[in-house]
Design an enzyme around this catalytic site. Sequence first.
Site, PDB file in Angstrom:
ATOM      1  N   PRO A   9      13.211  -4.836  -8.720  1.00  0.00           N
ATOM      2  CA  PRO A   9      12.762  -6.168  -9.111  1.00  0.00           C
ATOM      3  C   PRO A   9      11.307  -6.208  -9.565  1.00  0.00           C
ATOM      4  CG  PRO A   9      13.122  -6.067  -6.735  1.00  0.00           C
ATOM      5  CD  PRO A   9      13.641  -4.795  -7.315  1.00  0.00           C
ATOM      6  N   ARG A  17       2.498  -8.737 -14.646  1.00  0.00           N
ATOM      7  CA  ARG A  17       2.408  -8.927 -13.198  1.00  0.00           C
ATOM      8  C   ARG A  17       1.239  -8.142 -12.614  1.00  0.00           C
ATOM      9  NH1 ARG A  17       5.804  -5.974  -8.677  1.00  0.00           N
ATOM     10  NH2 ARG A  17       5.004  -7.117  -6.883  1.00  0.00           N
ATOM     11  N   TYR A  22      -1.005  -2.965 -11.081  1.00  0.00           N
ATOM     12  CA  TYR A  22       0.002  -2.185 -11.801  1.00  0.00           C
ATOM     13  C   TYR A  22      -0.427  -1.754 -13.202  1.00  0.00           C
ATOM     14  CZ  TYR A  22       2.853  -3.929  -8.001  1.00  0.00           C
ATOM     15  OH  TYR A  22       3.333  -4.225  -6.758  1.00  0.00           O
ATOM     16  N   GLU A  97      11.593   8.761  -4.299  1.00  0.00           N
ATOM     17  CA  GLU A  97      11.046   7.401  -4.263  1.00  0.00           C
ATOM     18  C   GLU A  97       9.668   7.420  -4.926  1.00  0.00           C
ATOM     19  OE1 GLU A  97       9.625   4.187  -0.826  1.00  0.00           O
ATOM     20  OE2 GLU A  97       9.929   6.290  -0.306  1.00  0.00           O
ATOM     21  N   ARG A 106      -1.832  -1.600   0.877  1.00  0.00           N
ATOM     22  CA  ARG A 106      -1.642  -3.020   0.590  1.00  0.00           C
ATOM     23  C   ARG A 106      -1.235  -3.765   1.862  1.00  0.00           C
ATOM     24  NH1 ARG A 106       1.883  -3.382  -4.517  1.00  0.00           N
ATOM     25  NH2 ARG A 106       1.240  -5.548  -4.350  1.00  0.00           N
TER      26      ARG A 106
END
Length: 144
Positions: A9, A17, A22, A97, A106
């Site tokens: 997502p 975003r 990012y 991953e 974070r």
Amino acid sequence: MKILVINGPNLNMLGIREPQIYGSQTYEDLCEFIKNHCDSIGVSVDFFQSNHEGAIVDKIQEAYGKIDGIVINPGAYTHTSVALLDAVKSVGIPTVEVHISDPDTREEFRKISYIRLACVKTIKGLGFKGYTDAVDFLVKGEYK
């Protein structure tokens, strides 16, 4: 070798975003970056992005017997989805991953990864390069 790159997502919103986290490159830029790398090393790559957990589970299941390795950035499902964990465990395809940012730096809840329990490696905080590092890891078979 056939690699499937799955993005969860909000990764379709790259470039829009939270660019301070990012970056300003788009999802299309990410796919092109990975494809160019895969082409240069003779690896076949397919891409899949969905904001829907069940669609990602379906894609992992469809990969069974067809794909040699999975690179997955589950996005927010990293921290919530036992279903993705079970899907990766059920197909037995070596899976890496990947996270563009480092979730451990974070919010506290981002330090939890359910899918990590079924993955052969986790790469985080390297931006787009994390994806190509994951592909290289799978190609070299270092997880065996």
